[in-house]
Design an enzyme around this catalytic site. Structure first.
Site, PDB file in Angstrom:
ATOM      1  N   ALA A  54      -3.539  14.570   5.940  1.00 45.85           N
ATOM      2  CA  ALA A  54      -3.359  13.253   6.560  1.00 45.85           C
ATOM      3  C   ALA A  54      -2.358  12.431   5.766  1.00 45.85           C
ATOM      4  O   ALA A  54      -2.455  12.352   4.543  1.00 45.85           O
ATOM      5  CB  ALA A  54      -4.690  12.526   6.631  1.00 45.85           C
ATOM      6  N   HIS A  87      -4.714  -0.794   5.748  1.00 46.48           N
ATOM      7  CA  HIS A  87      -4.184  -0.106   6.934  1.00 46.48           C
ATOM      8  C   HIS A  87      -5.072  -0.240   8.164  1.00 46.48           C
ATOM      9  O   HIS A  87      -5.581   0.753   8.690  1.00 46.48           O
ATOM     10  CB  HIS A  87      -3.890   1.379   6.641  1.00 46.48           C
ATOM     11  CG  HIS A  87      -4.938   2.104   5.818  1.00 46.48           C
ATOM     12  ND1 HIS A  87      -6.271   2.096   6.144  1.00 46.48           N
ATOM     13  CD2 HIS A  87      -4.837   2.865   4.701  1.00 46.48           C
ATOM     14  CE1 HIS A  87      -6.933   2.800   5.260  1.00 46.48           C
ATOM     15  NE2 HIS A  87      -6.080   3.278   4.373  1.00 46.48           N
ATOM     16  N   HIS A  90       0.880  -1.198   0.000  1.00 42.81           N
ATOM     17  CA  HIS A  90       0.000   0.000   0.000  1.00 42.81           C
ATOM     18  C   HIS A  90       0.903   1.230   0.000  1.00 42.81           C
ATOM     19  O   HIS A  90       1.452   1.612   1.030  1.00 42.81           O
ATOM     20  CB  HIS A  90      -0.898  -0.006   1.248  1.00 42.81           C
ATOM     21  CG  HIS A  90      -1.856   1.159   1.300  1.00 42.81           C
ATOM     22  ND1 HIS A  90      -3.189   0.995   1.613  1.00 42.81           N
ATOM     23  CD2 HIS A  90      -1.683   2.489   1.102  1.00 42.81           C
ATOM     24  CE1 HIS A  90      -3.792   2.181   1.603  1.00 42.81           C
ATOM     25  NE2 HIS A  90      -2.893   3.102   1.304  1.00 42.81           N
ATOM     26  N   HIS A  95       3.472  14.307   1.965  1.00 40.85           N
ATOM     27  CA  HIS A  95       2.898  15.632   1.721  1.00 40.85           C
ATOM     28  C   HIS A  95       4.032  16.629   1.919  1.00 40.85           C
ATOM     29  O   HIS A  95       4.857  16.441   2.824  1.00 40.85           O
ATOM     30  CB  HIS A  95       1.784  15.946   2.717  1.00 40.85           C
ATOM     31  CG  HIS A  95       0.556  15.096   2.561  1.00 40.85           C
ATOM     32  ND1 HIS A  95      -0.407  15.353   1.609  1.00 40.85           N
ATOM     33  CD2 HIS A  95       0.140  13.988   3.225  1.00 40.85           C
ATOM     34  CE1 HIS A  95      -1.372  14.449   1.694  1.00 40.85           C
ATOM     35  NE2 HIS A  95      -1.067  13.598   2.665  1.00 40.85           N
ATOM     36  N   ASP A 111       1.492   2.430   3.498  1.00 41.62           N
ATOM     37  CA  ASP A 111       0.633   3.616   3.388  1.00 41.62           C
ATOM     38  C   ASP A 111       1.487   4.877   3.478  1.00 41.62           C
ATOM     39  O   ASP A 111       1.041   5.921   3.960  1.00 41.62           O
ATOM     40  CB  ASP A 111      -0.469   3.622   4.455  1.00 41.62           C
ATOM     41  CG  ASP A 111      -1.536   4.674   4.151  1.00 41.62           C
ATOM     42  OD1 ASP A 111      -1.590   5.151   3.006  1.00 41.62           O
ATOM     43  OD2 ASP A 111      -2.292   5.041   5.071  1.00 41.62           O
ATOM     44  N   LYS A 117      -9.014  -0.147  -5.811  1.00 37.46           N
ATOM     45  CA  LYS A 117      -9.097   0.454  -4.472  1.00 37.46           C
ATOM     46  C   LYS A 117     -10.394   1.226  -4.302  1.00 37.46           C
ATOM     47  O   LYS A 117     -10.676   2.149  -5.064  1.00 37.46           O
ATOM     48  CB  LYS A 117      -7.902   1.400  -4.269  1.00 37.46           C
ATOM     49  CG  LYS A 117      -7.924   2.197  -2.980  1.00 37.46           C
ATOM     50  CD  LYS A 117      -7.598   1.333  -1.771  1.00 37.46           C
ATOM     51  CE  LYS A 117      -7.718   2.096  -0.453  1.00 37.46           C
ATOM     52  NZ  LYS A 117      -6.609   3.013  -0.221  1.00 37.46           N
ATOM     53  N   ASN A 131      -5.076   7.370  -5.852  1.00 40.80           N
ATOM     54  CA  ASN A 131      -5.770   8.617  -5.453  1.00 40.80           C
ATOM     55  C   ASN A 131      -5.000   9.866  -5.882  1.00 40.80           C
ATOM     56  O   ASN A 131      -4.629  10.709  -5.080  1.00 40.80           O
ATOM     57  CB  ASN A 131      -6.066   8.642  -3.942  1.00 40.80           C
ATOM     58  CG  ASN A 131      -4.814   8.607  -3.072  1.00 40.80           C
ATOM     59  OD1 ASN A 131      -3.782   8.072  -3.475  1.00 40.80           O
ATOM     60  ND2 ASN A 131      -4.885   9.179  -1.882  1.00 40.80           N
ATOM     61  N   HIS A 134     -10.539   1.238   1.762  1.00 35.25           N
ATOM     62  CA  HIS A 134     -10.285   2.172   2.867  1.00 35.25           C
ATOM     63  C   HIS A 134     -11.524   2.092   3.748  1.00 35.25           C
ATOM     64  O   HIS A 134     -12.559   2.676   3.427  1.00 35.25           O
ATOM     65  CB  HIS A 134     -10.069   3.598   2.343  1.00 35.25           C
ATOM     66  CG  HIS A 134      -9.742   4.568   3.443  1.00 35.25           C
ATOM     67  ND1 HIS A 134      -8.508   5.161   3.577  1.00 35.25           N
ATOM     68  CD2 HIS A 134     -10.483   5.010   4.506  1.00 35.25           C
ATOM     69  CE1 HIS A 134      -8.502   5.941   4.662  1.00 35.25           C
ATOM     70  NE2 HIS A 134      -9.693   5.872   5.237  1.00 35.25           N
ATOM     71  N   HIS A 154       1.688   5.294  -1.648  1.00 37.89           N
ATOM     72  CA  HIS A 154       1.325   6.496  -2.406  1.00 37.89           C
ATOM     73  C   HIS A 154       2.591   7.089  -3.006  1.00 37.89           C
ATOM     74  O   HIS A 154       3.478   7.522  -2.270  1.00 37.89           O
ATOM     75  CB  HIS A 154       0.662   7.536  -1.499  1.00 37.89           C
ATOM     76  CG  HIS A 154      -0.612   7.039  -0.886  1.00 37.89           C
ATOM     77  ND1 HIS A 154      -1.828   7.180  -1.495  1.00 37.89           N
ATOM     78  CD2 HIS A 154      -0.846   6.367   0.268  1.00 37.89           C
ATOM     79  CE1 HIS A 154      -2.770   6.637  -0.737  1.00 37.89           C
ATOM     80  NE2 HIS A 154      -2.200   6.129   0.337  1.00 37.89           N
ATOM     81  N   ARG A 185       2.310   9.498  -5.527  1.00 35.00           N
ATOM     82  CA  ARG A 185       1.955  10.839  -6.028  1.00 35.00           C
ATOM     83  C   ARG A 185       2.358  11.002  -7.494  1.00 35.00           C
ATOM     84  O   ARG A 185       2.474  10.025  -8.219  1.00 35.00           O
ATOM     85  CB  ARG A 185       2.607  11.948  -5.176  1.00 35.00           C
ATOM     86  CG  ARG A 185       2.439  11.800  -3.672  1.00 35.00           C
ATOM     87  CD  ARG A 185       1.009  11.790  -3.227  1.00 35.00           C
ATOM     88  NE  ARG A 185       0.888  11.920  -1.777  1.00 35.00           N
ATOM     89  CZ  ARG A 185      -0.129  11.479  -1.077  1.00 35.00           C
ATOM     90  NH1 ARG A 185      -1.118  10.802  -1.660  1.00 35.00           N
ATOM     91  NH2 ARG A 185      -0.195  11.661   0.221  1.00 35.00           N
TER      92      ARG A 185
HETATM   93  C1  NCD Z   1      -3.332   8.916   2.360  1.00 35.77           C
HETATM   94  C2  NCD Z   1      -2.866   9.973   1.359  1.00 35.77           C
HETATM   95  O1  NCD Z   1      -2.333  10.997   1.796  1.00 35.77           O
HETATM   96  O2  NCD Z   1      -3.026   9.749   0.158  1.00 35.77           O
HETATM   97  N1  NCD Z   1      -3.399   9.516   3.661  1.00 35.77           N
HETATM   98  C3  NCD Z   1      -3.386   8.874   4.846  1.00 35.77           C
HETATM   99  O3  NCD Z   1      -3.550   9.539   5.878  1.00 35.77           O
HETATM  100  N2  NCD Z   1      -3.200   7.578   4.938  1.00 35.77           N
HETATM  101  C4  NCD Z   1      -4.615   8.327   1.920  1.00 35.77           C
HETATM  102  C5  NCD Z   1      -5.047   7.084   2.664  1.00 35.77           C
HETATM  103  O4  NCD Z   1      -4.535   6.003   2.434  1.00 35.77           O
HETATM  104  O5  NCD Z   1      -5.940   7.202   3.514  1.00 35.77           O
HETATM  105 ZN    ZN Z   2      -3.145   5.064   1.745  1.00 35.80          ZN
END
Ligand code: NCD
Ligand code: ZN
Length: 333
Positions: free
Chosen positions: A256, A168, A12, A244, A240, A95, A40, A134, A14, A16
């Site tokens: 988040a 998660h 899992h 950011h 996960d 997802k 996402n 999720h 991200h 970006r």
């Molecule tokens: C994730 C994100 O920033 O894309 N954020 C997070 O707090 N885990 C999205 C997600 O998996 O919920």
């Molecule tokens: Zn995630």
């Protein structure tokens, strides 16, 4: 002391896009062999064309590293059987986000009503495409995942051939569901094995530990540790890792997501060693996922050694978990 992990997998992740992708993708590619890439983006990945192009951008960002991104589509309940049949050639999972549950999930599902999802779930079952979820309602923040438990039960019992991955997980309630339904599996992040809500908000507020689902109680963390450390076959590592830029974390209205990709294996080695179960790390970070997703990862060995590793204060403009702290294990590059 060293330990070799064969084909570490992040189930899992991200990555970006654009500049952020260029910073974070090489970091995952250096330490993992394959990773499930979350869809996402803005806009979310919902077409085969967008998916192929995104994969291409990932491949250019990682350069010569040996790494394979396992792509996913953002769930929509209007995907037809024929579309999914074609998509299956390029994806490892789909997802599902409840609309508004987390970062960039606005285009997600607005109702968990089984009838509105049935056609897509049936097609996915037949085509053997796993469903990643999720699992949070829009209720009180500490109860969102537990409240979603009844949705998982409905999904699991109505679609027994659909492989459902509870992403998660953060609660004992979700751990218990693993035993109740054959077709439920779970990923667990790094942060949820280490922290509780106390670490996020019990003292000074720690924006870099703020994520969805939010870290829960001590008994929840205990339940997660028990299944992760024992190498429970239905549980896989999914970082996960959700980068950011600093200005989106250290501000009023913190995004988040916890960024862990470059430090995850080192921290996991320390955790498993401290609990005298280093031998179970291979299952948690690779073997279980290979069986659950029925796939063969790239051949790649990562050697971890018990030499202190000072976690950088930042990678580009992203602050990682354990920034500036020393971990007992490092990766031998
Ligand atoms: C994730 C994100 O920033 O894309 N954020 C997070 O707090 N885990 C999205 C997600 O998996 O919920
Ligand atoms: Zn995630």
């Amino acid at each position: 002391m060293t330990i070799t992990i064969k084909a570490p997998l992040d189930m899992h992740l991200h990555l970006r896009d654009a500049e952020m992708l260029k910073v974070v993708a090489p970091l995952s590619a250096q330490t993992f062999s394959n990773a499930i890439i979350m869809p996402n983006l803005v806009p979310p990945v919902t077409t085969i064309e967008a998916l192929k192009e995104y994969k291409q951008r990932i491949m250019s960002a990682i350069g010569n590293e040996k790494f394979e991104p396992l792509m996913t589509l953002f769930f929509r309940n209007d995907y037809t059987y024929d579309f999914l049949k074609e998509a299956k050639k390029y994806i490892s999972a789909i997802k599902l986000y409840p609309s508004g549950a987390t970062t960039n999930s606005e285009g997600g599902v607005t109702s968990m009503d089984i009838e509105s999802l049935r056609e897509t779930f049936e097609a996915m079952s037949e085509l053997e495409i796993p469903l990643c979820v999720h699992g949070e309602t829009n209720g009180f923040v500490m109860d969102r995942e537990a409240e979603f438990g009844s949705v998982y039960e409905q999904f699991a019992s109505n679609f027994p051939k659909l492989k459902i991955i509870m992403e998660h997980i953060t609660t004992k309630n979700s751990v218990d569901l693993l035993e109740k339904y054959d077709n439920l599996y779970a990923t667990i992040t790094l942060q949820h094995l280490f922290i509780t809500l106390d670490d996020v908000a019990g003292g000074m507020l720690k924006p870099h530990l703020f994520c969805k689902p939010i870290a829960k109680r001590y008994e929840d963390r205990e339940a997660l540790l028990k299944v992760a450390l024992s190498g429970h076959p239905k549980v896989m590592f999914g970082s996960d890792s959700a980068p950011h830029p600093t200005h989106k974390k250290e501000c009023c209205g913190c995004a988040a997501g916890v960024f862990t990709a470059p430090i995850a294996l080192q921290a996991l080695a320390g955790l498993f060693e401290k609990n005298n179960v280093l031998e179970n790390l291979q299952s948690f970070v690779s073997n279980n996922a290979q069986k659950i997703y029925s796939f063969k990862p790239l051949e790649k060995n990562i050697v971890l050694e018990k030499t202190p590793f000072k976690v950088p204060n930042s990678y580009g403009d992203v602050v990682p978990m354990f920034a500036g702290e020393e971990l007992a294990w490092s990766i031998k590059f």
